[in-house]
Motif scaffolding. Structure first.
Motif, PDB file in Angstrom:
ATOM      1  N   VAL A  77      -2.623   1.452  13.984  1.00 34.51           N
ATOM      2  CA  VAL A  77      -2.367   2.412  12.748  1.00 34.51           C
ATOM      3  C   VAL A  77      -1.479   3.478  13.278  1.00 34.51           C
ATOM      4  O   VAL A  77      -0.535   3.957  12.939  1.00 34.51           O
ATOM      5  CB  VAL A  77      -3.392   2.739  11.648  1.00 34.51           C
ATOM      6  CG1 VAL A  77      -2.802   3.680  10.652  1.00 34.51           C
ATOM      7  CG2 VAL A  77      -3.963   1.504  11.028  1.00 34.51           C
ATOM      8  N   ILE A  78      -1.943   3.948  14.350  1.00 35.61           N
ATOM      9  CA  ILE A  78      -1.266   5.100  15.078  1.00 35.61           C
ATOM     10  C   ILE A  78       0.408   4.586  15.664  1.00 35.61           C
ATOM     11  O   ILE A  78       1.241   5.364  15.430  1.00 35.61           O
ATOM     12  CB  ILE A  78      -2.004   5.207  16.442  1.00 35.61           C
ATOM     13  CG1 ILE A  78      -3.494   5.778  16.273  1.00 35.61           C
ATOM     14  CG2 ILE A  78      -1.347   6.646  17.274  1.00 35.61           C
ATOM     15  CD1 ILE A  78      -4.177   5.795  17.407  1.00 35.61           C
ATOM     16  N   MET A  79       0.067   3.282  16.033  1.00 41.44           N
ATOM     17  CA  MET A  79       1.507   2.983  16.559  1.00 41.44           C
ATOM     18  C   MET A  79       2.399   2.831  15.093  1.00 41.44           C
ATOM     19  O   MET A  79       3.709   3.137  15.396  1.00 41.44           O
ATOM     20  CB  MET A  79       1.127   1.484  17.121  1.00 41.44           C
ATOM     21  CG  MET A  79       2.466   0.687  17.590  1.00 41.44           C
ATOM     22  SD  MET A  79       3.003  -0.360  16.287  1.00 41.44           S
ATOM     23  CE  MET A  79       1.464  -1.489  16.188  1.00 41.44           C
ATOM     24  N   VAL A  80       1.945   2.410  13.949  1.00 36.46           N
ATOM     25  CA  VAL A  80       2.692   2.082  12.828  1.00 36.46           C
ATOM     26  C   VAL A  80       3.366   3.451  12.616  1.00 36.46           C
ATOM     27  O   VAL A  80       4.542   3.660  12.026  1.00 36.46           O
ATOM     28  CB  VAL A  80       2.057   1.404  11.833  1.00 36.46           C
ATOM     29  CG1 VAL A  80       2.699   1.425  10.589  1.00 36.46           C
ATOM     30  CG2 VAL A  80       1.550  -0.115  12.236  1.00 36.46           C
ATOM     31  N   GLY A  81       2.431   4.406  12.710  1.00 38.84           N
ATOM     32  CA  GLY A  81       2.636   5.858  12.174  1.00 38.84           C
ATOM     33  C   GLY A  81       3.954   6.221  13.036  1.00 38.84           C
ATOM     34  O   GLY A  81       4.706   6.934  12.396  1.00 38.84           O
ATOM     35  N   ALA A  82       3.620   6.192  14.200  1.00 35.23           N
ATOM     36  CA  ALA A  82       4.851   6.593  15.162  1.00 35.23           C
ATOM     37  C   ALA A  82       6.222   6.020  15.164  1.00 35.23           C
ATOM     38  O   ALA A  82       7.248   6.399  14.838  1.00 35.23           O
ATOM     39  CB  ALA A  82       4.405   6.422  16.544  1.00 35.23           C
ATOM     40  N   TYR A  83       6.261   4.598  14.612  1.00 37.20           N
ATOM     41  CA  TYR A  83       7.357   3.941  14.294  1.00 37.20           C
ATOM     42  C   TYR A  83       7.918   4.514  13.138  1.00 37.20           C
ATOM     43  O   TYR A  83       9.145   4.762  13.138  1.00 37.20           O
ATOM     44  CB  TYR A  83       7.053   2.342  14.238  1.00 37.20           C
ATOM     45  CG  TYR A  83       7.307   1.652  15.615  1.00 37.20           C
ATOM     46  CD1 TYR A  83       8.645   1.351  16.043  1.00 37.20           C
ATOM     47  CD2 TYR A  83       6.262   1.032  16.535  1.00 37.20           C
ATOM     48  CE1 TYR A  83       8.744   0.706  17.272  1.00 37.20           C
ATOM     49  CE2 TYR A  83       6.330   0.600  17.528  1.00 37.20           C
ATOM     50  CZ  TYR A  83       7.832   0.398  17.980  1.00 37.20           C
ATOM     51  OH  TYR A  83       7.872  -0.413  18.981  1.00 37.20           O
ATOM     52  N   ILE A  84       6.999   4.713  12.143  1.00 38.36           N
ATOM     53  CA  ILE A  84       7.749   5.121  10.690  1.00 38.36           C
ATOM     54  C   ILE A  84       8.443   6.567  10.979  1.00 38.36           C
ATOM     55  O   ILE A  84       9.607   6.744  10.712  1.00 38.36           O
ATOM     56  CB  ILE A  84       6.839   5.274   9.938  1.00 38.36           C
ATOM     57  CG1 ILE A  84       6.024   3.939   9.499  1.00 38.36           C
ATOM     58  CG2 ILE A  84       7.079   5.807   8.422  1.00 38.36           C
ATOM     59  CD1 ILE A  84       4.839   4.108   8.505  1.00 38.36           C
ATOM     60  N   CYS A  85       7.601   7.347  11.810  1.00 40.45           N
ATOM     61  CA  CYS A  85       8.402   8.842  12.328  1.00 40.45           C
ATOM     62  C   CYS A  85       9.439   8.598  12.894  1.00 40.45           C
ATOM     63  O   CYS A  85      10.549   9.097  12.889  1.00 40.45           O
ATOM     64  CB  CYS A  85       7.287   9.557  13.185  1.00 40.45           C
ATOM     65  SG  CYS A  85       5.907  10.371  12.305  1.00 40.45           S
TER      66      CYS A  85
END
Lengths: 237, 293
Positions: free
Chosen positions: B41-49
């Protein structure tokens, strides 16, 4: 008589393949203490958990204040005014006494909480002394008081008590039953499940005797106390 | 001075671990499961950012807010689809599902965003504060990370100790059956816990990739594992434990890199975990739980 507060009609409950409750029916009217007595495993707690919505009857119906409880999730049943003090008390051991009581008032608006806390603390002065202690540090009797106080915080129209005497010393059992009788005198409607038939029948308006998932006898508290059959089976002769 | 520099970097890395570990520990506390998909989820959050800033030109802080909201929704969906049906299942089944969910998220990211590393733009640029005649320099992102972690820690502690929902979460963590009898909607409370944990993961993703700017679909997995270690280290289920465990892990890792060997740093980190668990099996601040009969 007026309509019953709680009406259980012909419910059957299964635990997997075990037929735990076999078509029982009973009612609780306003202002009564009704007791379900019977041996361990007779299905008393299962009955309460079914009324609370934690278990579901395969057939039959349960209605509370004239409305069916079928398909109503447990947290909404509490909102409607039905509170259960579970077997073994189940207080939140790592939360303080005060927080436990606040959890009991989860369905209430926060403005009514201080007033209700005062009521519970006046009913159980011991709890007030220990309001900032975690519940796990309380004695068994105090935990039972906390569990009862917590249930009262939801302003129940029917209070269900599951084995309040369990694991308590005789003197504490007397105290707890005195409090239950007090609550009854102030108008509370109570459904009491007990193995301690003598105590339960002595304060009950009416009682039902359960045996392996069936209700075998019913009558007023005094009738059941006097009944030969009940004396032999549950009151030690 | 170099010692202090390393220490501050350690606290900063540890702050990121702590924010991730809070998500692990809160979810564990309430549902008694290890959500191994949390790192992803961290990675998904970073991609969204990343896409919000690079493609849509959003202000970086607004981008983090968007990522938090979307990750919270993702957390609720993951819980509802994958874990909720297994509420009564043995814990091994839930664990395997969580590992599966982790691979699912990584591979979905691979399909959507390819395996080419992206260079993540730092949310506060690459500047630094210089102190003591330039002997000590603390980058803006390092300072921001530590501050954000402190704010989250304080806010979360107040939330669980003072608010009605926070207390309901603690009640559900202790006894879901009894919580239901209080009129608490246990399913909604669990969903909310996943939402909070996943929202925090989005913040951690943005901070992590601002400090270490390479973003790939596997970016979240190692920090996820380390943060899980931090949560166990501090005592899983305990919020202050996750905080303490995260900070200690970060400091140990940076010191091991600086004074022992950068190749061996992970070995040192996990070595320390093993020693702690041998001495104190419940973790530093964890309570030994007793099974009640």
């Amino acid at each position: 008589m007026a309509d019953p507060v709680l009406k259980v009609e012909n419910i059957n409950v299964f635990y997997g393949s075990i037929h735990a409750i076999k078509g029982i029916s009973f009612e609780v009217y306003e202002g009564e203490i009704v007791t379900l007595i019977g041996a361990n495993g007779a299905g008393k707690s299962t009955t309460l958990n079914t009324i609370s919505g934690l278990l579901h009857p395969s057939t039959g119906s349960i209605s509370f204040l004239g409305e069916s409880l079928a398909k109503v999730p447990p947290y909404k049943i509490v909102e409607r005014g039905l509170a259960q003090v579970p077997e073994g008390r189940r207080v939140f051991a790592q939360m303080t006494v005060n927080e436990n009581l606040e959890m009991g008032a989860f369905t209430q608006s926060s403005s009514s909480i201080p007033e209700d806390l005062e009521k519970v603390y006046s009913l159980f002065p011991r709890l007030k002394e220990r309001m900032n202690q975690t519940a796990g540090t309380l004695s068994g009797g105090e935990q039972q008081m906390l569990a009862m106080g917590r249930a009262l915080m939801s302003r129940p129209k029917l209070l269900m008590l599951d084995e309040p005497s369990m694991g308590l010393a005789p003197i504490l059992v007397e105290q707890i039953f005195a409090i239950i009788a007090d609550l009854h005198r102030t108008g509370a409607t109570i459904l009491l499940v007990e193995q301690n038939a003598q105590m339960a029948l002595s304060i009950a308006s009416r009682g039902y005797v359960m045996e392996t998932g069936n209700i075998v006898t019913t009558g007023t508290g005094q009738e059941l106390l006097a009944s030969e059959e009940v004396r032999k089976a549950y009151l030690g002769g | 001075m170099t010692f202090l520099n390393f220490f501050i970097s350690g606290i900063s890395l540890g702050s990121i671990y702590a924010i991730i570990a809070l998500g692990y520990t809160m979810v564990y506390g309430i549902s008694k499961m290890l959500n191994f998909a949390h790192g992803d989820v961290i990675m998904v959050g970073a991609y969204i950012c990343f896409y919000a800033v690079v493609r849509y030109g959003l202000n970086p802080f607004l981008a983090v807010a968007v990522a938090m909201v979307l990750c919270s929704v993702l957390g609720i969906i993951v819980e509802g689809l994958a874990y909720k049906p297994l509420r009564q299942a043995p814990s091994l089944a839930v664990l395997i599902t969580a590992i599966g969910m982790s691979y699912f998220l990584q591979n979905t990211a691979l399909l959507l965003w390819s395996s080419n590393p992206k260079v993540f733009p730092s949310v506060v640029g690459r500047g630094a504060f210089h102190m003591f005649n330039g002997n000590l320099s603390v980058s803006h992102i390092t300072a921001l990370t530590i501050i954000v972690c402190l704010v989250i820690m304080v806010a979360l502690s107040l939330f669980v100790s003072k608010t009605k929902m926070g207390k309901a979460m603690r009640a559900c963590s202790e006894d879901k059956g009894a919580a239901q009898l209080m009129g608490i909607n246990v399913n909604a409370t669990i969903s909310m816990t996943f939402a909070i944990g996943s929202g925090l993961a989005a913040i951690a993703g943005a901070l992590l990739c601002s400090a270490y700017p390479t973003l790939m679909p596997t970016t979240g997995s190692l920090p996820g594992i380390k943060a899980f270690t931090a949560a166990v280290f501090g005592g899983i289920g305990s919020i202050p434990g996750a905080f303490l465990g995260g900070l200690m892990l970060g400091v140990i890792e940076i010191f091991a890199k600086a004074y022992i060997s950068s190749q061996l740093s992970d070995a040192v980190v996990f070595g320390v975990l093993i020693v702690v668990l041998l001495v104190k099996p419940a973790g530093l601040l964890g309570k030994m739980t007793q099974e009640k009969v």
